[in-house]
Scaffold this motif. Structure first.
Motif, PDB file in Angstrom:
ATOM      1  N   THR A  54      32.684  26.704 -25.081  1.00  0.00           N
ATOM      2  CA  THR A  54      33.230  26.688 -23.730  1.00  0.00           C
ATOM      3  C   THR A  54      32.608  27.851 -22.966  1.00  0.00           C
ATOM      4  O   THR A  54      32.215  28.860 -23.563  1.00  0.00           O
ATOM      5  CB  THR A  54      34.768  26.817 -23.731  1.00  0.00           C
ATOM      6  OG1 THR A  54      35.134  28.025 -24.390  1.00  0.00           O
ATOM      7  CG2 THR A  54      35.409  25.632 -24.423  1.00  0.00           C
ATOM      8  N   TYR A  55      32.520  27.693 -21.661  1.00  0.00           N
ATOM      9  CA  TYR A  55      31.891  28.713 -20.827  1.00  0.00           C
ATOM     10  C   TYR A  55      32.955  29.516 -20.107  1.00  0.00           C
ATOM     11  O   TYR A  55      33.769  28.960 -19.369  1.00  0.00           O
ATOM     12  CB  TYR A  55      30.946  28.057 -19.829  1.00  0.00           C
ATOM     13  CG  TYR A  55      30.240  29.031 -18.917  1.00  0.00           C
ATOM     14  CD1 TYR A  55      29.571  30.136 -19.419  1.00  0.00           C
ATOM     15  CD2 TYR A  55      30.232  28.845 -17.548  1.00  0.00           C
ATOM     16  CE1 TYR A  55      28.914  31.018 -18.594  1.00  0.00           C
ATOM     17  CE2 TYR A  55      29.569  29.719 -16.703  1.00  0.00           C
ATOM     18  CZ  TYR A  55      28.909  30.805 -17.231  1.00  0.00           C
ATOM     19  OH  TYR A  55      28.272  31.675 -16.404  1.00  0.00           O
ATOM     20  N   ASP A  56      32.971  30.818 -20.349  1.00  0.00           N
ATOM     21  CA  ASP A  56      33.849  31.741 -19.625  1.00  0.00           C
ATOM     22  C   ASP A  56      33.023  32.330 -18.488  1.00  0.00           C
ATOM     23  O   ASP A  56      32.230  33.250 -18.683  1.00  0.00           O
ATOM     24  CB  ASP A  56      34.356  32.836 -20.558  1.00  0.00           C
ATOM     25  CG  ASP A  56      35.324  33.792 -19.885  1.00  0.00           C
ATOM     26  OD1 ASP A  56      35.321  33.894 -18.638  1.00  0.00           O
ATOM     27  OD2 ASP A  56      36.091  34.443 -20.614  1.00  0.00           O
TER      28      ASP A  56
END
Length: 71
Positions: free
Chosen positions: A32-34
């Motif tokens: 997932t991209y933060d």
């Protein structure tokens, strides 16, 4: 004299197609991209891989470690 290193980093987007193709090098599971932290996160491995100038750094020795999620 202004200190350039103190300037806030621009928040960059990751191409959704690239995000779909990348997997954690440890677990081989999706990431997932933060956006705020500029990291690709592997909750299962407990690793967050930095994104520098829009380039994901997928090296375990460069990743930030945190407590992995239990399934």
């Amino acid at each position: 004299m202004n200190d350039i290193s103190a300037a806030p980093k621009p928040i960059l987007e990751i191409d959704p197609r690239l995000l779909e193709a990348l997997v954690c090098p440890v677990t081989r599971r999706p990431l997932t991209y933060d956006k705020a932290a500029q990291e690709l996160v592997s909750p299962t491995a407990g690793l967050a891989f930095p994104v520098r100038s829009g380039v994901p750094i997928m090296l375990v020795d460069q990743a930030r470690k945190f407590e992995p999620q239990k399934n």
